[in-house]
Structure formats: structure tokens, C-alpha cells
Scaffold this motif. Sequence first.
Motif, PDB file in Angstrom:
ATOM      1  N   ALA A  38       0.833  -1.207   0.000  1.00 36.63           N
ATOM      2  CA  ALA A  38       0.000   0.000   0.000  1.00 36.63           C
ATOM      3  C   ALA A  38       0.866   1.254   0.000  1.00 36.63           C
ATOM      4  N   PRO A  39       0.361   2.316  -0.637  1.00 39.40           N
ATOM      5  CA  PRO A  39       1.103   3.578  -0.637  1.00 39.40           C
ATOM      6  C   PRO A  39       1.404   4.041   0.790  1.00 39.40           C
ATOM      7  N   HIS A  40       2.647   4.459   1.001  1.00 41.31           N
ATOM      8  CA  HIS A  40       3.129   4.910   2.299  1.00 41.31           C
ATOM      9  C   HIS A  40       4.331   5.810   2.067  1.00 41.31           C
ATOM     10  N   ASP A  41       4.846   6.416   3.112  1.00 43.16           N
ATOM     11  CA  ASP A  41       6.067   7.198   2.968  1.00 43.16           C
ATOM     12  C   ASP A  41       6.993   6.947   4.142  1.00 43.16           C
ATOM     13  N   HIS A  42       8.221   7.406   3.975  1.00 46.08           N
ATOM     14  CA  HIS A  42       9.239   7.324   5.022  1.00 46.08           C
ATOM     15  C   HIS A  42       9.801   8.729   5.211  1.00 46.08           C
ATOM     16  N   ALA A  43       9.383   9.403   6.254  1.00 48.91           N
ATOM     17  CA  ALA A  43       9.898  10.749   6.530  1.00 48.91           C
ATOM     18  C   ALA A  43      11.387  10.648   6.844  1.00 48.91           C
ATOM     19  N   GLY A  44      12.202  11.398   6.136  1.00 47.39           N
ATOM     20  CA  GLY A  44      13.634  11.422   6.408  1.00 47.39           C
ATOM     21  C   GLY A  44      14.400  10.225   5.887  1.00 47.39           C
ATOM     22  N   GLN A  45      13.773   9.372   5.056  1.00 45.38           N
ATOM     23  CA  GLN A  45      14.450   8.184   4.539  1.00 45.38           C
ATOM     24  C   GLN A  45      14.180   8.020   3.045  1.00 45.38           C
ATOM     25  N   ASP A  46      15.247   7.933   2.265  1.00 46.64           N
ATOM     26  CA  ASP A  46      15.130   7.606   0.844  1.00 46.64           C
ATOM     27  C   ASP A  46      14.953   6.098   0.707  1.00 46.64           C
ATOM     28  N   LYS A  47      14.308   5.672  -0.388  1.00 46.82           N
ATOM     29  CA  LYS A  47      14.089   4.246  -0.631  1.00 46.82           C
ATOM     30  C   LYS A  47      14.271   3.938  -2.102  1.00 46.82           C
ATOM     31  N   PHE A  48      14.825   2.758  -2.380  1.00 56.06           N
ATOM     32  CA  PHE A  48      14.868   2.288  -3.765  1.00 56.06           C
ATOM     33  C   PHE A  48      14.350   0.865  -3.838  1.00 56.06           C
ATOM     34  N   TYR A  49      13.797   0.536  -5.008  1.00 58.00           N
ATOM     35  CA  TYR A  49      13.399  -0.822  -5.346  1.00 58.00           C
ATOM     36  C   TYR A  49      14.204  -1.216  -6.589  1.00 58.00           C
ATOM     37  N   TYR A  50      14.879  -2.347  -6.542  1.00 54.35           N
ATOM     38  CA  TYR A  50      15.533  -2.923  -7.716  1.00 54.35           C
ATOM     39  C   TYR A  50      14.737  -4.169  -8.081  1.00 54.35           C
ATOM     40  N   VAL A  51      14.207  -4.202  -9.295  1.00 53.76           N
ATOM     41  CA  VAL A  51      13.366  -5.332  -9.714  1.00 53.76           C
ATOM     42  C   VAL A  51      14.267  -6.493 -10.137  1.00 53.76           C
TER      43      VAL A  51
ATOM     44  N   GLN B  33       3.986   3.378  -7.779  1.00 55.10           N
ATOM     45  CA  GLN B  33       3.538   4.758  -7.566  1.00 55.10           C
ATOM     46  C   GLN B  33       4.638   5.466  -6.788  1.00 55.10           C
ATOM     47  N   VAL B  34       5.033   6.633  -7.270  1.00 57.22           N
ATOM     48  CA  VAL B  34       5.947   7.515  -6.546  1.00 57.22           C
ATOM     49  C   VAL B  34       5.360   8.910  -6.661  1.00 57.22           C
TER      50      VAL B  34
ATOM     51  N   VAL C 114       8.098  11.134   0.251  1.00 65.20           N
ATOM     52  CA  VAL C 114       7.219  11.013  -0.910  1.00 65.20           C
ATOM     53  C   VAL C 114       6.468   9.676  -0.828  1.00 65.20           C
ATOM     54  N   VAL C 115       5.161   9.723  -1.011  1.00 64.79           N
ATOM     55  CA  VAL C 115       4.331   8.516  -0.964  1.00 64.79           C
ATOM     56  C   VAL C 115       4.712   7.588  -2.112  1.00 64.79           C
ATOM     57  N   HIS C 116       4.829   6.299  -1.798  1.00 64.06           N
ATOM     58  CA  HIS C 116       5.198   5.304  -2.810  1.00 64.06           C
ATOM     59  C   HIS C 116       4.561   3.961  -2.456  1.00 64.06           C
TER      60      HIS C 116
ATOM     61  N   THR D 155       9.824  -9.946  -7.381  1.00 64.80           N
ATOM     62  CA  THR D 155      10.866  -9.952  -6.363  1.00 64.80           C
ATOM     63  C   THR D 155      11.654  -8.654  -6.450  1.00 64.80           C
ATOM     64  N   LEU D 156      11.752  -7.959  -5.315  1.00 67.15           N
ATOM     65  CA  LEU D 156      12.391  -6.647  -5.259  1.00 67.15           C
ATOM     66  C   LEU D 156      13.501  -6.634  -4.219  1.00 67.15           C
ATOM     67  N   LEU D 157      14.664  -6.130  -4.595  1.00 67.50           N
ATOM     68  CA  LEU D 157      15.704  -5.790  -3.637  1.00 67.50           C
ATOM     69  C   LEU D 157      15.397  -4.364  -3.207  1.00 67.50           C
ATOM     70  N   VAL D 158      15.278  -4.131  -1.902  1.00 67.33           N
ATOM     71  CA  VAL D 158      14.828  -2.846  -1.380  1.00 67.33           C
ATOM     72  C   VAL D 158      15.890  -2.278  -0.453  1.00 67.33           C
ATOM     73  N   GLY D 159      16.178  -0.979  -0.621  1.00 67.46           N
ATOM     74  CA  GLY D 159      17.092  -0.295   0.276  1.00 67.46           C
ATOM     75  C   GLY D 159      16.424   0.933   0.859  1.00 67.46           C
ATOM     76  N   ILE D 160      16.632   1.166   2.173  1.00 68.78           N
ATOM     77  CA  ILE D 160      16.111   2.339   2.850  1.00 68.78           C
ATOM     78  C   ILE D 160      17.283   2.986   3.592  1.00 68.78           C
ATOM     79  N   ALA D 161      17.484   4.285   3.373  1.00 70.29           N
ATOM     80  CA  ALA D 161      18.582   4.991   4.028  1.00 70.29           C
ATOM     81  C   ALA D 161      18.134   6.367   4.475  1.00 70.29           C
ATOM     82  N   PRO D 162      18.489   6.781   5.694  1.00 65.60           N
ATOM     83  CA  PRO D 162      19.138   5.933   6.695  1.00 65.60           C
ATOM     84  C   PRO D 162      18.192   4.869   7.210  1.00 65.60           C
ATOM     85  N   ALA D 163      18.765   3.855   7.835  1.00 72.84           N
ATOM     86  CA  ALA D 163      17.969   2.725   8.324  1.00 72.84           C
ATOM     87  C   ALA D 163      16.915   3.187   9.321  1.00 72.84           C
ATOM     88  N   PRO D 164      15.731   2.554   9.290  1.00 76.11           N
ATOM     89  CA  PRO D 164      14.687   2.909  10.263  1.00 76.11           C
ATOM     90  C   PRO D 164      15.069   2.509  11.685  1.00 76.11           C
TER      91      PRO D 164
END
Length: 106
Positions: A43-56, A64-65, A84-86, A97-106
Motif C-alpha cells: 500500500a502507498p506509504h512514505d518514510h519521513a527522512g528516509q530515501d528508498k529504492f526498489y531494484y526489480v 507509484q511515486v 514522498v508517498v510510494h 521480487t524486489l531488492l529494497v534499500g532504505i537509508a538511513p535505516a529505520p
Amino acid sequence: MEFVTRLADHVGARPDKFYKATLFRGDALLLGVNCLEPGQTQAPHDHAGQDKFYYVVEGEGRFQVGADEATAGPGMVVWAPAGVVHGVVNQGEGRLTLLVGIAPAP
């Protein structure tokens, strides 16, 4: 070695919602894998203060971004800036299958 792993060893499925597993977690980065079976959604959500990437890694997803939507397949990267909601939906016939990175870590 604690800093080496095989992505395939962390792939899985859940019937009730998408599957996720953490590969590595440090002070500055969380790296994980998300697996969505056909019809499953993050579901669409966001991470305040954290960038995120998805590698397919495999499959195809509708991402959605913010106000934008795009389809991405194997080898493509989707980036969601902090705050940003994604989200993503697997509209395909096979596992996404997605490799996901979030920085900085939650």
C-alpha cells in the motif's frame, strides 16, 4: 561471512500479504527483499527522512511515486525520495521480487 548473503535464500511468499525479509541492517542502510505474488500490493506509504529504492529482480510491478505511476521490470530501479508517498502492485502472472534499500535505516 556476515556481510555476504544470497538473495535467493531470503525469497518467500505469504498468502495473506506480501513477503519481506531483512538482508542487512546498519546505522545508515537497511537492505531487504520484498516478494509480491500476483495481485498483492504494498500500500502507498512514505518514510519521513528516509530515501528508498526498489531494484526489480524478477517479475513486473506497477509503482507509484508521488503522483506518478510507472511499470518496471527486471533490471530496473525505482527511487522514492524521503517523504514522498510510494507503493507497488504486482499486476503480473508471476512473483515480483524486489531488492529494497532504505537509508538511513529505520
